[in-house]
Design a protein around this motif. Structure first.
Motif, PDB file in Angstrom:
ATOM      1  N   LYS A  26       0.838  -1.189   0.000  1.00 25.09           N
ATOM      2  CA  LYS A  26       0.000   0.000   0.000  1.00 25.09           C
ATOM      3  C   LYS A  26       0.875   1.242   0.000  1.00 25.09           C
ATOM      4  CE  LYS A  26      -3.881   2.152   2.269  1.00 25.09           C
ATOM      5  NZ  LYS A  26      -4.784   2.132   3.411  1.00 25.09           N
ATOM      6  N   THR A  27       0.641   2.107  -0.973  1.00 23.06           N
ATOM      7  CA  THR A  27       1.316   3.399  -1.015  1.00 23.06           C
ATOM      8  C   THR A  27       0.302   4.470  -0.630  1.00 23.06           C
ATOM      9  OG1 THR A  27       0.802   3.979  -3.317  1.00 23.06           O
ATOM     10  CG2 THR A  27       2.721   2.552  -2.940  1.00 23.06           C
ATOM     11  N   ALA A  43       8.122   5.119  -4.320  1.00 21.93           N
ATOM     12  CA  ALA A  43       6.804   5.509  -3.825  1.00 21.93           C
ATOM     13  C   ALA A  43       6.852   5.659  -2.305  1.00 21.93           C
ATOM     14  CB  ALA A  43       5.763   4.465  -4.211  1.00 21.93           C
ATOM     15  N   LEU A  45       5.369   4.863   1.170  1.00 19.74           N
ATOM     16  CA  LEU A  45       4.620   3.751   1.736  1.00 19.74           C
ATOM     17  C   LEU A  45       3.484   4.261   2.616  1.00 19.74           C
ATOM     18  CD1 LEU A  45       4.930   0.625   1.788  1.00 19.74           C
ATOM     19  CD2 LEU A  45       6.201   0.906   3.901  1.00 19.74           C
ATOM     20  N   PHE A  68       9.154   4.115   2.533  1.00 20.67           N
ATOM     21  CA  PHE A  68       9.096   4.162   1.078  1.00 20.67           C
ATOM     22  C   PHE A  68       9.380   2.779   0.514  1.00 20.67           C
ATOM     23  CE2 PHE A  68      13.546   4.785   2.000  1.00 20.67           C
ATOM     24  CZ  PHE A  68      14.194   4.071   1.021  1.00 20.67           C
TER      25      PHE A  68
END
Length: 86
Positions: A26-27, A43, A45, A68
């Protein structure tokens, strides 16, 4: 078959390292699925579950938050302030 090298690390310890065929995390922008050959990316996190699917189909689950994830050359690095296997 190509695999991903996955490194899941918390601020105070290495949580899990190994080979996988898929990672879902999941970002802050939503859930992302990563397969071998994924384009390089970085990305932020989000708080949630990380699912690592091994070559034999078994799934390793961990909770992770605040950090991240990066992907480059079939290496997925997930660095979180807090992370623990479920």
């Amino acid at each position: 078959m190509a695999t991903l090298r996955v490194e899941l690390v918390a601020a105070d310890q290495a949580v899990w390292t190994g080979e996988a065929k898929m990672v879902i995390a999941k970002t802050v922008e939503g859930e992302i699925g990563l397969l071998p050959g994924h384009e390089p990316m970085l990305a932020i996190l989000g708080a949630g579950e990380v699912r690592i699917t091994l070559e034999d189909g078994n799934v390793i689950k961990a909770n992770a938050e605040d950090g991240f994830l990066s992907v480059e050359n079939n290496v997925v690095a997930i660095v979180a302030r807090n992370a623990a296997l479920v």
